[in-house]
Design a protein around this motif. Structure first.
Motif, PDB file in Angstrom:
ATOM      1  N   ALA A 150      11.149 -12.694   3.996  1.00 58.86           N
ATOM      2  CA  ALA A 150      11.029 -12.150   5.344  1.00 58.86           C
ATOM      3  C   ALA A 150       9.563 -12.110   5.765  1.00 58.86           C
ATOM      4  CB  ALA A 150      11.626 -10.748   5.418  1.00 58.86           C
ATOM      5  N   GLU A 151       9.335 -12.325   7.051  1.00 58.53           N
ATOM      6  CA  GLU A 151       7.989 -12.222   7.618  1.00 58.53           C
ATOM      7  C   GLU A 151       7.844 -10.878   8.322  1.00 58.53           C
ATOM      8  OE1 GLU A 151       4.861 -14.683  10.482  1.00 58.53           O
ATOM      9  OE2 GLU A 151       6.859 -15.504  10.069  1.00 58.53           O
ATOM     10  N   CYS A 152       6.728 -10.204   8.067  1.00 57.11           N
ATOM     11  CA  CYS A 152       6.469  -8.879   8.637  1.00 57.11           C
ATOM     12  C   CYS A 152       5.400  -8.950   9.709  1.00 57.11           C
ATOM     13  CB  CYS A 152       5.984  -7.923   7.544  1.00 57.11           C
ATOM     14  SG  CYS A 152       7.072  -7.791   6.131  1.00 57.11           S
ATOM     15  N   VAL A 153       5.357  -7.906  10.518  1.00 58.17           N
ATOM     16  CA  VAL A 153       4.266  -7.737  11.475  1.00 58.17           C
ATOM     17  C   VAL A 153       2.985  -7.425  10.690  1.00 58.17           C
ATOM     18  CG1 VAL A 153       3.430  -6.320  13.404  1.00 58.17           C
ATOM     19  CG2 VAL A 153       5.865  -6.924  13.237  1.00 58.17           C
ATOM     20  N   PRO A 154       1.834  -7.987  11.088  1.00 61.44           N
ATOM     21  CA  PRO A 154       0.601  -7.772  10.318  1.00 61.44           C
ATOM     22  C   PRO A 154      -0.077  -6.427  10.556  1.00 61.44           C
ATOM     23  CG  PRO A 154       0.172  -9.222  12.151  1.00 61.44           C
ATOM     24  CD  PRO A 154       1.660  -8.986  12.144  1.00 61.44           C
ATOM     25  N   VAL A 155       0.662  -5.435  11.040  1.00 61.39           N
ATOM     26  CA  VAL A 155       0.142  -4.085  11.199  1.00 61.39           C
ATOM     27  C   VAL A 155       1.193  -3.112  10.677  1.00 61.39           C
ATOM     28  CG1 VAL A 155      -1.348  -4.605  13.167  1.00 61.39           C
ATOM     29  CG2 VAL A 155       1.035  -3.975  13.584  1.00 61.39           C
ATOM     30  N   ARG A 206      -0.494 -14.306   8.730  1.00 63.19           N
ATOM     31  CA  ARG A 206       0.933 -14.001   8.692  1.00 63.19           C
ATOM     32  C   ARG A 206       1.262 -13.357   7.345  1.00 63.19           C
ATOM     33  NH1 ARG A 206       3.737 -19.515  10.005  1.00 63.19           N
ATOM     34  NH2 ARG A 206       5.639 -18.234   9.929  1.00 63.19           N
ATOM     35  N   HIS A 207       2.196 -12.409   7.362  1.00 60.71           N
ATOM     36  CA  HIS A 207       2.500 -11.598   6.182  1.00 60.71           C
ATOM     37  C   HIS A 207       3.970 -11.765   5.801  1.00 60.71           C
ATOM     38  CE1 HIS A 207      -1.295  -9.127   6.281  1.00 60.71           C
ATOM     39  NE2 HIS A 207      -1.329  -9.760   7.437  1.00 60.71           N
ATOM     40  N   PHE A 208       4.205 -11.935   4.505  1.00 66.45           N
ATOM     41  CA  PHE A 208       5.544 -12.228   4.007  1.00 66.45           C
ATOM     42  C   PHE A 208       5.883 -11.350   2.801  1.00 66.45           C
ATOM     43  CE2 PHE A 208       3.543 -16.094   5.622  1.00 66.45           C
ATOM     44  CZ  PHE A 208       4.461 -16.524   6.575  1.00 66.45           C
ATOM     45  N   VAL A 209       7.185 -11.133   2.608  1.00 68.25           N
ATOM     46  CA  VAL A 209       7.667 -10.471   1.400  1.00 68.25           C
ATOM     47  C   VAL A 209       8.850 -11.246   0.850  1.00 68.25           C
ATOM     48  CG1 VAL A 209       6.901  -8.175   2.121  1.00 68.25           C
ATOM     49  CG2 VAL A 209       9.231  -8.912   2.616  1.00 68.25           C
ATOM     50  N   ARG A 210       8.975 -11.178  -0.454  1.00 65.92           N
ATOM     51  CA  ARG A 210      10.123 -11.761  -1.149  1.00 65.92           C
ATOM     52  C   ARG A 210      10.953 -10.607  -1.677  1.00 65.92           C
ATOM     53  NH1 ARG A 210      11.161 -13.290  -6.606  1.00 65.92           N
ATOM     54  NH2 ARG A 210      12.304 -15.268  -6.830  1.00 65.92           N
ATOM     55  N   LEU A 211      12.239 -10.597  -1.331  1.00 62.96           N
ATOM     56  CA  LEU A 211      13.140  -9.520  -1.716  1.00 62.96           C
ATOM     57  C   LEU A 211      14.174 -10.042  -2.699  1.00 62.96           C
ATOM     58  CD1 LEU A 211      13.891  -8.044   1.838  1.00 62.96           C
ATOM     59  CD2 LEU A 211      12.087  -7.335   0.262  1.00 62.96           C
ATOM     60  N   THR A 212      14.391  -9.285  -3.760  1.00 62.71           N
ATOM     61  CA  THR A 212      15.452  -9.580  -4.706  1.00 62.71           C
ATOM     62  C   THR A 212      16.372  -8.357  -4.810  1.00 62.71           C
ATOM     63  OG1 THR A 212      13.950  -8.908  -6.494  1.00 62.71           O
ATOM     64  CG2 THR A 212      14.139 -11.260  -6.040  1.00 62.71           C
ATOM     65  N   ARG A 213      17.574  -8.604  -5.275  1.00 58.77           N
ATOM     66  CA  ARG A 213      18.556  -7.517  -5.368  1.00 58.77           C
ATOM     67  C   ARG A 213      18.085  -6.428  -6.337  1.00 58.77           C
ATOM     68  NH1 ARG A 213      23.996  -8.229  -3.920  1.00 58.77           N
ATOM     69  NH2 ARG A 213      24.523 -10.273  -3.074  1.00 58.77           N
ATOM     70  N   GLN A 214      18.327  -5.173  -5.961  1.00 62.93           N
ATOM     71  CA  GLN A 214      18.106  -4.087  -6.904  1.00 62.93           C
ATOM     72  C   GLN A 214      19.140  -4.179  -8.014  1.00 62.93           C
ATOM     73  OE1 GLN A 214      18.350  -0.432  -4.743  1.00 62.93           O
ATOM     74  NE2 GLN A 214      16.396  -0.701  -3.692  1.00 62.93           N
ATOM     75  N   SER A 215      18.755  -3.731  -9.198  1.00 65.14           N
ATOM     76  CA  SER A 215      19.698  -3.715 -10.311  1.00 65.14           C
ATOM     77  C   SER A 215      20.742  -2.638 -10.078  1.00 65.14           C
ATOM     78  CB  SER A 215      18.955  -3.423 -11.620  1.00 65.14           C
ATOM     79  OG  SER A 215      18.453  -2.103 -11.604  1.00 65.14           O
ATOM     80  N   PRO A 216      21.928  -2.778 -10.650  1.00 61.07           N
ATOM     81  CA  PRO A 216      22.972  -1.762 -10.477  1.00 61.07           C
ATOM     82  C   PRO A 216      22.513  -0.372 -10.886  1.00 61.07           C
ATOM     83  CG  PRO A 216      23.889  -3.759 -11.441  1.00 61.07           C
ATOM     84  CD  PRO A 216      22.416  -3.944 -11.414  1.00 61.07           C
TER      85      PRO A 216
END
Length: 220
Positions: A150-155, A206-216
């Motif tokens: 996902a791309e985030c707002v830079p503020v 530009r600012h980005f994050v990589r998201l992975t599933r939380q563990s159970p």
């Protein structure tokens, strides 16, 4: 009036046909957010490439717009699908060689539960006006080992508002809900929706994050 209908407005379609703005999201208080139509209609830049390099497996580009990312993936022989609520955007993506459908992310989608990477680029984490709801929906879309980029707002912002597509010359679309979030806010919404931030990076402003599933165990 739904958000899907709003993106069918002539100002957006006209800008995509021309390949250029001006085009904005306008709040009711008059605040304008410029939309980078020219960049969307060009080949992927280095920031985009940093996203493409982190994609793995089958890729779903949510809100693909005119298709620069999904077309680049297709050109590399990778399985990728773009979805967008704008017929003009989808048509342009297909003309670039991408596979794309006119579909909302909240509609039934092909391959639900089997996508390895989902993209929310160019502000598309704001789709629907509620990032946590959107990210919960994506848990249904990705595979068990799937990820979201996902791309985030830079503020540092966490905003939900009603906006219209506006061409700056009097042409406006119907109102629809939207959201703008920075990295901290997105991290909080992601945690609430069952995701963990596994990587953060920025390039060319530009600012980005990589998201992975939380563990159970985390979800319990």
């Amino acid at each position: 009036m739904t958000a899907t209908t709003a993106w069918l407005a002539d100002p957006y379609s006209d800008a995509l046909r021309a390949g250029r703005g001006p085009l904005f999201l306008r709040r009711d208080d008059g605040w304008l957010l410029p939309l980078e139509v020219e960049r969307w209609c060009e080949a992927p830049d280095l920031a985009d490439r940093s996203v493409l390099d982190r994609c793995h497996g089958a890729v779903l580009d949510v809100g693909c717009g005119p298709g620069r990312l999904v077309a680049a993936l297709a050109a590399e022989g990778r399985r990728a699908l773009g979805i967008d609520v704008s017929p003009e955007a989808v048509g342009r993506a297909v003309r670039l060689g991408a596979t794309a459908l006119c579909r909302s992310v909240f509609d039934p989608l092909p391959g639900e539960g089997r996508w390895d990477t989902v993209l929310l680029i160019d502000g598309n984490v704001g789709i629907g006006g509620d990032p946590a709801t959107l990210l919960r929906r994506l848990r249904q879309v990705v595979s068990r080992s799937g990820l979201v980029i996902a791309e985030c707002v830079p503020v540092d912002v966490d905003e939900r508002c009603e906006v219209r597509v506006d061409d700056g010359r009097g042409g406006r679309g119907a109102p629809f809900p939207w959201a703008r979030v920075g990295v901290r806010a997105l991290s909080e919404h992601a945690a609430a929706a069952g995701w963990t931030v596994s990587e953060r990076w920025d390039l060319w402003g530009r600012h980005f994050v990589r998201l992975t599933r939380q563990s159970p165990s985390v979800l319990r």
